[in-house]
Design a protein around this motif. Structure first.
Motif, PDB file in Angstrom:
ATOM      1  N   LEU A   1      -4.955  -4.009  -5.455  1.00 30.68           N
ATOM      2  CA  LEU A   1      -4.773  -3.692  -4.205  1.00 30.68           C
ATOM      3  C   LEU A   1      -5.555  -3.953  -4.336  1.00 30.68           C
ATOM      4  O   LEU A   1      -6.684  -5.136  -2.758  1.00 30.68           O
ATOM      5  CB  LEU A   1      -4.601  -2.006  -3.873  1.00 30.68           C
ATOM      6  CG  LEU A   1      -2.977  -1.753  -3.713  1.00 30.68           C
ATOM      7  CD1 LEU A   1      -3.198  -0.392  -4.196  1.00 30.68           C
ATOM      8  CD2 LEU A   1      -1.950  -2.335  -3.132  1.00 30.68           C
ATOM      9  N   TYR A   2      -7.670  -3.951  -4.857  1.00 34.01           N
ATOM     10  CA  TYR A   2      -8.480  -4.522  -4.208  1.00 34.01           C
ATOM     11  C   TYR A   2      -8.348  -6.022  -4.657  1.00 34.01           C
ATOM     12  O   TYR A   2      -9.339  -6.544  -2.776  1.00 34.01           O
ATOM     13  CB  TYR A   2     -10.080  -4.493  -4.742  1.00 34.01           C
ATOM     14  CG  TYR A   2     -11.210  -3.995  -5.180  1.00 34.01           C
ATOM     15  CD1 TYR A   2     -11.430  -4.130  -3.993  1.00 34.01           C
ATOM     16  CD2 TYR A   2     -11.350  -4.759  -5.696  1.00 34.01           C
ATOM     17  CE1 TYR A   2     -13.131  -4.291  -3.717  1.00 34.01           C
ATOM     18  CE2 TYR A   2     -12.855  -5.324  -5.993  1.00 34.01           C
ATOM     19  CZ  TYR A   2     -13.871  -5.137  -4.696  1.00 34.01           C
ATOM     20  OH  TYR A   2     -15.091  -5.184  -4.306  1.00 34.01           O
TER      21      TYR A   2
ATOM     22  N   LEU B   1       0.910  -1.531   0.285  1.00 31.77           N
ATOM     23  CA  LEU B   1       0.083  -0.196   0.020  1.00 31.77           C
ATOM     24  C   LEU B   1       1.128   1.463   0.016  1.00 31.77           C
ATOM     25  O   LEU B   1       0.677   2.262  -1.215  1.00 31.77           O
ATOM     26  CB  LEU B   1      -1.008  -0.018   0.821  1.00 31.77           C
ATOM     27  CG  LEU B   1      -2.009  -1.239   1.677  1.00 31.77           C
ATOM     28  CD1 LEU B   1      -2.670  -0.880   2.339  1.00 31.77           C
ATOM     29  CD2 LEU B   1      -3.133  -0.290  -0.180  1.00 31.77           C
ATOM     30  N   ALA B   2       2.346   1.151   0.933  1.00 30.46           N
ATOM     31  CA  ALA B   2       2.508   2.536   0.887  1.00 30.46           C
ATOM     32  C   ALA B   2       2.990   2.748  -0.081  1.00 30.46           C
ATOM     33  O   ALA B   2       4.068   4.006  -1.271  1.00 30.46           O
ATOM     34  CB  ALA B   2       3.656   2.136   2.051  1.00 30.46           C
TER      35      ALA B   2
ATOM     36  N   VAL C   1      -9.402   2.274  -1.340  1.00 28.63           N
ATOM     37  CA  VAL C   1      -8.995   0.926  -2.104  1.00 28.63           C
ATOM     38  C   VAL C   1     -10.418   0.591  -2.761  1.00 28.63           C
ATOM     39  O   VAL C   1     -10.941   0.458  -3.467  1.00 28.63           O
ATOM     40  CB  VAL C   1      -8.132  -0.190  -1.636  1.00 28.63           C
ATOM     41  CG1 VAL C   1      -8.457  -1.770  -2.854  1.00 28.63           C
ATOM     42  CG2 VAL C   1      -6.490   0.698  -1.653  1.00 28.63           C
ATOM     43  N   TYR C   2     -10.876   0.605  -0.977  1.00 26.69           N
ATOM     44  CA  TYR C   2     -12.794   0.218  -1.406  1.00 26.69           C
ATOM     45  C   TYR C   2     -13.389   1.132  -2.827  1.00 26.69           C
ATOM     46  O   TYR C   2     -14.523   0.384  -2.887  1.00 26.69           O
ATOM     47  CB  TYR C   2     -13.539  -0.631   0.016  1.00 26.69           C
ATOM     48  CG  TYR C   2     -12.510  -2.194  -0.148  1.00 26.69           C
ATOM     49  CD1 TYR C   2     -13.509  -3.269  -0.377  1.00 26.69           C
ATOM     50  CD2 TYR C   2     -11.566  -2.652   0.396  1.00 26.69           C
ATOM     51  CE1 TYR C   2     -13.080  -4.294   0.046  1.00 26.69           C
ATOM     52  CE2 TYR C   2     -11.220  -3.313   0.529  1.00 26.69           C
ATOM     53  CZ  TYR C   2     -11.910  -4.904   0.505  1.00 26.69           C
ATOM     54  OH  TYR C   2     -11.682  -6.175   0.648  1.00 26.69           O
ATOM     55  N   CYS C   3     -13.344   2.473  -1.915  1.00 27.39           N
ATOM     56  CA  CYS C   3     -13.777   3.045  -2.434  1.00 27.39           C
ATOM     57  C   CYS C   3     -14.018   3.536  -4.615  1.00 27.39           C
ATOM     58  O   CYS C   3     -15.201   3.270  -4.255  1.00 27.39           O
ATOM     59  CB  CYS C   3     -14.100   4.578  -1.703  1.00 27.39           C
ATOM     60  SG  CYS C   3     -14.875   4.309  -0.305  1.00 27.39           S
TER      61      CYS C   3
ATOM     62  N   VAL D   1      -3.952   2.820   8.133  1.00 32.49           N
ATOM     63  CA  VAL D   1      -3.743   1.477   7.115  1.00 32.49           C
ATOM     64  C   VAL D   1      -4.955   1.149   6.835  1.00 32.49           C
ATOM     65  O   VAL D   1      -5.532   0.994   5.760  1.00 32.49           O
ATOM     66  CB  VAL D   1      -3.474   0.558   7.706  1.00 32.49           C
ATOM     67  CG1 VAL D   1      -4.143  -0.732   7.487  1.00 32.49           C
ATOM     68  CG2 VAL D   1      -1.579   0.431   7.955  1.00 32.49           C
ATOM     69  N   GLN D   2      -6.188   1.413   7.299  1.00 24.57           N
ATOM     70  CA  GLN D   2      -7.819   1.166   7.747  1.00 24.57           C
ATOM     71  C   GLN D   2      -8.669   2.709   6.502  1.00 24.57           C
ATOM     72  O   GLN D   2      -8.726   2.410   5.366  1.00 24.57           O
ATOM     73  CB  GLN D   2      -8.300   1.545   8.386  1.00 24.57           C
ATOM     74  CG  GLN D   2     -10.181   1.160   8.261  1.00 24.57           C
ATOM     75  CD  GLN D   2     -10.774   1.203   9.808  1.00 24.57           C
ATOM     76  OE1 GLN D   2     -10.155   0.499  10.141  1.00 24.57           O
ATOM     77  NE2 GLN D   2     -11.944   1.715  10.106  1.00 24.57           N
ATOM     78  N   ALA D   3      -7.313   3.633   6.271  1.00 22.00           N
ATOM     79  CA  ALA D   3      -7.758   4.554   5.032  1.00 22.00           C
ATOM     80  C   ALA D   3      -7.310   4.224   4.350  1.00 22.00           C
ATOM     81  O   ALA D   3      -8.177   4.520   3.360  1.00 22.00           O
ATOM     82  CB  ALA D   3      -7.146   6.248   5.967  1.00 22.00           C
ATOM     83  N   ALA D   4      -5.706   4.034   3.659  1.00 20.60           N
ATOM     84  CA  ALA D   4      -5.666   4.234   2.940  1.00 20.60           C
ATOM     85  C   ALA D   4      -7.104   1.895   2.355  1.00 20.60           C
ATOM     86  O   ALA D   4      -6.981   2.298   0.917  1.00 20.60           O
ATOM     87  CB  ALA D   4      -4.439   3.468   2.928  1.00 20.60           C
TER      88      ALA D   4
END
Length: 278
Positions: free
Chosen positions: A215-216, A172-173, A205-207, A198-201
């Motif tokens: 990543l999804y 993710l980073a 991705v899910y949005c 991490v949750q925001a990242a």
């Protein structure tokens, strides 16, 4: 009268003097003579084979998880996805095995339980290694393996490596998401703590799955694995309760109560928590 079918006429190998046979290749002599019941109880053989086959599946799970982690570190995400899918299927097999063990009644287990001494599935070093490898790290759980230097070294070596989830977060980073430096530089021996960055990242991705498709897909592979892993833990709890009720485990744990507590452990917490926000 019809002549008996002879596969040799179609080229089947029938003589194995000096050749490798199926039994040789698989080492079946060692595997099929590794069951040593310590009582005369009929169901002890079921108990032994259930646990031995589970350890073999765990051996394969570790092989696949370790390779998947390596591919993620190298940027080979598609190869990692194939392996993570396989791990989920492995845990499906492990789940099915509980159905066989549940055919054993409390009375049948009582016939040989004393023969187990203090041995317990709690002491499975491969299970502990799976937990350490995916990210559930608790150094206190090295203690049951302290009598074996080789096992302790294997577990300690894993604690020195980034877990599967650490590697996923680093992916993710690398993709440009703002992951907290505290997470990227954390003490790898310590348990994972849910982190807002991490949750925001993952939420981002899910949005927009189309924008962040790989990543999804990585996130869903991790969730698939944990889903099956949780089912395995749940089936473990219900099987133990069905067979011994609320007695203490042979290894000294609180039995069902200990296993119920393990149900609360989250391997990849941010991937579960974000769902409430979508």
């Amino acid at each position: 009268m019809t002549e008996a079918y002879d596969p040799a006429r179609e080229g089947a190998q029938m003589a194995f003097d000096g050749r490798m046979s199926y039994t040789d290749y698989l080492g079946l002599d060692a595997i099929l003579t590794a069951q040593h019941p310590r009582s005369t109880a009929h169901d002890e053989m079921l108990f032994i084979i259930q646990h031995q086959t589970s350890e073999l599946w765990m051996r394969l799970a570790l092989h696949e998880i370790s390779a998947a982690r390596g591919h993620l570190q190298e940027g080979n995400t598609r190869l990692a996805f194939k392996m993570l899918s396989r791990v989920a299927r492995i845990f499906e097999q492990l789940n099915n095995a509980w159905d066989v063990l549940r055919t054993m009644t409390p009375s049948e287990y009582t016939e040989f339980r004393d023969a187990l001494g203090e041995s317990s599935g709690f002491q499975s070093w491969q299970y502990r290694l799976i937990e350490f490898t995916v990210g559930n790290r608790n150094v206190a759980l090295l203690k049951p393996h302290a009598h074996r230097e080789d096992l302790t070294q294997a577990l300690e070596a894993e604690l020195a490596r980034p877990s599967l989830y650490d590697v996923a977060v680093r992916v993710l980073a690398k993709a440009g998401f703002a992951i907290s430096a505290d997470i990227l530089n954390r003490d790898l021996r310590q348990p994972w703590r849910a982190d807002e960055s991490v949750q925001a990242a993952w939420r981002e991705v899910y949005c927009d799955p189309q924008k962040h498709w790989e990543l999804y897909e990585l996130a869903e592979k991790l969730v698939d694995f944990e889903d099956y892993f949780r089912r395995w833990r749940f089936n473990h709890v219900t099987t133990v309760e069905r067979v011994i009720g609320f007695k203490r485990g042979t290894g000294g744990t609180a039995g069902v109560m200990y296993l119920r507590r393990m149900l609360e452990v989250e391997l990849f917490p941010e991937l579960w928590h974000l769902r409430t926000e979508l």
